[in-house]
Design an enzyme around this catalytic site. Sequence first.
Site, PDB file in Angstrom:
ATOM      1  N   GLY A 321      36.193  36.600  42.877  1.00 49.34           N
ATOM      2  CA  GLY A 321      36.198  38.049  43.073  1.00 49.34           C
ATOM      3  C   GLY A 321      35.977  38.769  41.763  1.00 49.34           C
ATOM      4  N   ALA A 322      36.720  38.328  40.761  1.00 52.45           N
ATOM      5  CA  ALA A 322      36.634  38.934  39.448  1.00 52.45           C
ATOM      6  C   ALA A 322      37.407  38.053  38.478  1.00 52.45           C
ATOM      7  CB  ALA A 322      37.235  40.336  39.452  1.00 52.45           C
ATOM      8  N   MET A 323      37.202  38.285  37.180  1.00 51.23           N
ATOM      9  CA  MET A 323      37.928  37.496  36.185  1.00 51.23           C
ATOM     10  C   MET A 323      38.362  38.404  35.048  1.00 51.23           C
ATOM     11  SD  MET A 323      39.147  34.707  35.020  1.00 51.23           S
ATOM     12  CE  MET A 323      40.005  34.700  33.445  1.00 51.23           C
ATOM     13  N   GLU A 324      39.657  38.277  34.701  1.00 52.88           N
ATOM     14  CA  GLU A 324      40.307  39.243  33.812  1.00 52.88           C
ATOM     15  C   GLU A 324      40.085  38.985  32.330  1.00 52.88           C
ATOM     16  OE1 GLU A 324      41.847  36.940  35.716  1.00 52.88           O
ATOM     17  OE2 GLU A 324      43.483  35.984  34.628  1.00 52.88           O
ATOM     18  N   ASN A 325      38.911  38.506  31.908  1.00 53.02           N
ATOM     19  CA  ASN A 325      38.678  38.275  30.484  1.00 53.02           C
ATOM     20  C   ASN A 325      39.134  39.498  29.695  1.00 53.02           C
ATOM     21  OD1 ASN A 325      37.045  35.908  31.249  1.00 53.02           O
ATOM     22  ND2 ASN A 325      35.675  37.489  32.007  1.00 53.02           N
ATOM     23  N   HIS A 357      44.119  44.769  40.161  1.00 49.60           N
ATOM     24  CA  HIS A 357      44.566  43.387  39.934  1.00 49.60           C
ATOM     25  C   HIS A 357      44.161  42.907  38.532  1.00 49.60           C
ATOM     26  CE1 HIS A 357      45.232  39.126  41.422  1.00 49.60           C
ATOM     27  NE2 HIS A 357      44.484  38.914  40.353  1.00 49.60           N
ATOM     28  N   GLU A 358      42.897  43.111  38.195  1.00 48.94           N
ATOM     29  CA  GLU A 358      42.423  42.613  36.901  1.00 48.94           C
ATOM     30  C   GLU A 358      43.056  43.377  35.747  1.00 48.94           C
ATOM     31  OE1 GLU A 358      41.005  39.853  37.207  1.00 48.94           O
ATOM     32  OE2 GLU A 358      40.651  40.078  39.350  1.00 48.94           O
ATOM     33  N   HIS A 361      46.437  42.159  34.906  1.00 53.79           N
ATOM     34  CA  HIS A 361      46.388  40.935  34.098  1.00 53.79           C
ATOM     35  C   HIS A 361      46.316  41.219  32.598  1.00 53.79           C
ATOM     36  CE1 HIS A 361      46.270  37.583  36.774  1.00 53.79           C
ATOM     37  NE2 HIS A 361      45.162  37.924  37.382  1.00 53.79           N
ATOM     38  N   GLU A 380      49.331  35.184  38.506  1.00 54.97           N
ATOM     39  CA  GLU A 380      48.696  35.741  39.699  1.00 54.97           C
ATOM     40  C   GLU A 380      49.649  36.492  40.620  1.00 54.97           C
ATOM     41  OE1 GLU A 380      45.714  36.049  39.736  1.00 54.97           O
ATOM     42  OE2 GLU A 380      45.095  34.559  38.258  1.00 54.97           O
TER      43      GLU A 380
HETATM   44 ZN   LIG Z   1      44.247  37.265  39.106  1.00 58.63          ZN
END
Ligand SMILES: [Zn+2]
Length: 938
Positions: A321-325, A357-358, A361, A380
Amino acid sequence: MGKFCHCNTLCVVCSVLGALAVATIVALWVVQLTFYVRPADPWDDHRLPPSLVPDSYHVTLWPRLHPDGHGMFIFTGTSRVRFNCSRDTNLILLHSDKLTLTSKDGHLVKLTAVSGSTPVIRKSWLHPTNQYLVVQLNGVLRAGEAYDLYTEFEGQLADDLEGFYRSMYNEDGVEKILATSQMHPTHARKTFPCFDEPAMKAVFHITLVHERGTVALSNGLETGQAFSYCPEVVDTVIDGSLVTRTTFEPTKRMSTYLLALVVSDYSNVRIWARKKAIDADQGELALNLTGSVLNFLETYYDIPYPLSKSDHIALPDFYFGAMENWGLVTYKEANLLYDVTISSNGDRETTASIIAHEMAHMWFGNLVTLKWWNEVWLNEGFATYVSYLGADYAEPTWDIKDLFVLNEVHRVFTIDALATSHPLSSEEESIQTPAQIAELFDAISYSKVGWNLKKYCSQHHWIDSKPKNQSTYLTSFAYGNTESSDLWEHLQQVNNNGISLPGKVNEIMNHWTLQMGFPVVTIDTRMGQLSQTHFLLDPESKPKSRSEFNYEWIVPIQWRKSSQEISLTWLSGRHALNNNMKTSGDEWLLANINITGYFRVNYDSENWDRLLNQLNTDHKVLPVINRAQLIDDAFNLARANIIPISLALNTTRYLHQETGYIPWKSALNNFDYLYLMFGKSDIYILLQRYLKKQVEPLFLHFKNITLDWVNVPEEHSDQYNQVNALWVACSTGVDGCQNLTRMWFRQWMEQPEISWIHPNLRATVYCSAIAEGGTEEWDFAWKMMKNSSVASESDKLRAALSCSRDTWLLNRYLNFTLDQDKIRKQDATSTIVSIARSVHGQMLAWDFVRRNWEYMFTQYGVGSFSFASLISGVTASFSTEEELSQLLQFKMDNAAAGFGSATTALEQALERTRANIRWVSGKEQEIRSWFLHETSSK
Ligand SMILES: [Zn+2]
Ligand SMILES: *[C@@H]1O[C@H](CO)[C@@H](O)[C@H](O)[C@H]1NC(C)=O
Ligand SMILES: *[C@@H]1O[C@H](CO)[C@@H](O)[C@H](O)[C@H]1NC(C)=O
Ligand SMILES: *[C@@H]1O[C@H](CO)[C@@H](O)[C@H](O)[C@H]1NC(C)=O
Ligand SMILES: *[C@@H]1O[C@H](CO)[C@@H](O)[C@H](O)[C@H]1NC(C)=O
Ligand SMILES: *[C@@H]1O[C@H](CO)[C@@H](O)[C@H](O)[C@H]1NC(C)=O
Ligand SMILES: *[C@@H]1O[C@H](CO)[C@@H](O)[C@H](O)[C@H]1NC(C)=O
């Protein structure tokens, strides 16, 4: 990381064979230890030795966006890592995967002591089995000294969606390539040699070399250009070609998995996307949201966002879905981009909650990071919970928090009720390989703890409103790593002057994190008796491991009688007696008000009758979330043979009066199981007839309040339920429904440039029209999908194409999933699974997967998450002996190649199929006569 799928179908499956965690704090007795044999050589161990600790990296990477003479896309790079030695050693071990070391002078690895003498390198080699670069020394590295290790390397810029990879899209007929990355959880090692474990935090100095005219992005701001959107970059000549070199400010101390790199020709407003998407203002919603959510979270956490920028980029090829870099968040296009005229209210909610959500994080996960992947939920669970708060802040009128039960709790309940579930915290040593790590990213880690935390924390106002000293956990561990005991300790401190609990926070929470599953609480209102047992969906299944808590929990039960206020009762131990819970007359008792607790509830049959009576007479007396819960509990209790299925079916008799979204959706999710089990039997017709009868008033209700489908219902949840009404009405043949969708679709085919169908209704209208239609409709939808420049729109069409009932069309569509020019790799699994979900596609999809397993397995990357959902998706309807033996055969045929991250999913599919066979044969008769009775009367 964002959930990799936001649908309500089965997209997530667990899990890890649950060896129980050895709690560091509670030294009770340990029942099962994983027998863990120390490997002979350090490079046979999956974990890095603790003797070397990285401090910083200087990495330069140059991705080539054009193929070389052999048609290959590559990147080249150099890396200098500085590390501290904490214990004398003659061995350097770091991760390196699929990289080739290069050198102009024959020395592949160069070691330099920062001060003092440098030992001579005896031998160095790559050890692909465990993805290591091994360097053996003649002398020793001394404790307390620092060293630099320098390498030059080359890697493939493949289209495998892992590590540093390439993505492709078409703009105005021109094919464009971009380079992007997905390091989480274990792919940084595919980009440069590094200490690729989350606790090995370091500072990264990144330089990207790229073609002139392209833009390079990474976690840090382009150096010297703070707050500028047009970085000034220096042109340099490298290896004969004129390129640009962009250097980024050093990152904060962080884990390797949070690193991000992008080279593209995108346009931005710090929301980056294809030029056309930005020109069409598809980034505007995201821009609005990121600003306000960031402000909200800064206040909420009481810690300022620590970086100088926050970039968000939409990628055409991105599996999750997405990535919190940290500083450069990557998204699937459909999750970040939003088109005011084309996207639906659901798309808007998705964008809001994924961004939230991201962003959550940035603190939980990035600033403070899990020590090791065995406690993925520390990252998470919080992000999932806080995403609802952030989305609620962004859209305060939507009651998004009410959807938590439906979207998260129900989802995780179904998985956590299996004997093959796993505890939130696994034993550290049982999680070693990349595939084991990948398996942990399931609903349990995301949703279960979110709920448990809410349960305890919101009562203390620890999370819902900001307490004075909440920051202590985040500030004490900033730039470091934690495990759950650290969290409990801080919660305990916060609670010390809070409400009274029946034990210490860690003692209560360990029941929920160290043992898998959850209880069903049975309340007998005749005697006021309470009891709990481990809830297992399949009553004949046995958990693989014993629990140090004997599968008992410390359960907070909020309950009320019809005439009374809400009370809170804690249940610890198997049984308890509570005289207040006795009822008399037609007074009912309802427990787990608003589902503040993570458990199911069963009652004596008289109390069930009284609750159902309330539903049938005036359902609004019961809270809407509990109406949904009564249905969901009853169906699941019936699946576990705890109550009769006819009682569960009875909970749906009142639906013809119900207009609420949450109860309807809950009922439809449960009917979905009946459709899967009985889609091929005579019961199918009865089910259709019954649902048609129940949904007709809802269909007319929406027809009425929308003035014949012209207006949009005011409330967000009504907008959702309008979709349910159309969906069920059309698929069961309510008068006027198919006519409506066919007409809209026809108009659209005739004038594709006009928006005939309201965005909210498109997914269901497309599906209905394609199901009823033939090749002409299918081909039109396919063409519109390929032409759409709005990702959420093409996702809707892609899903709708699987609604066809034509075997040839479905088979052709399945074939398309193996052709990347037709269906992107990131979408192949979900396309196959959506075909498998329909009565007409079930067998076709299974045959297809069996035929092509080997090919897919080698093409899609072994560490990828998709295999688990593929297996669970195509086997979801299995309920016959014939299907069971096919599945066993499939397991045997492919034993040699293995199943990678789908290993557990396959075991679960077998377990589920056996349970389905027993259940279907045991219940078929009762179900048939119930439906016959309900549909013949009147
Ligand atoms: Zn996450
Ligand atoms: C973004 O915010 C502006 C200003 O509040 C508003 O006019 C605009 O409609 C918003 N855009 C979207 C897509 O919500
Ligand atoms: C239950 O949730 C609803 C929102 O769905 C809310 O209005 C109601 O106040 C809640 N009830 C309790 C007792 O918390
Ligand atoms: C279901 O409802 C019907 C009709 O009210 C009733 O006769 C039957 O006993 C109920 N079944 C169960 C198991 O409660
Ligand atoms: C239709 O809606 C109106 C108000 O909008 C309401 O008064 C009427 O009862 C509704 N009719 C039906 C059949 O639901
Ligand atoms: C379908 O709807 C149209 C427009 O409302 C109407 O003219 C037509 O008679 C309907 N057809 C059927 C078969 O109901
Ligand atoms: C799908 O591919 C298989 C194998 O390549 C082929 O035999 C079959 O005819 C194809 N089906 C359709 C409908 O294109």
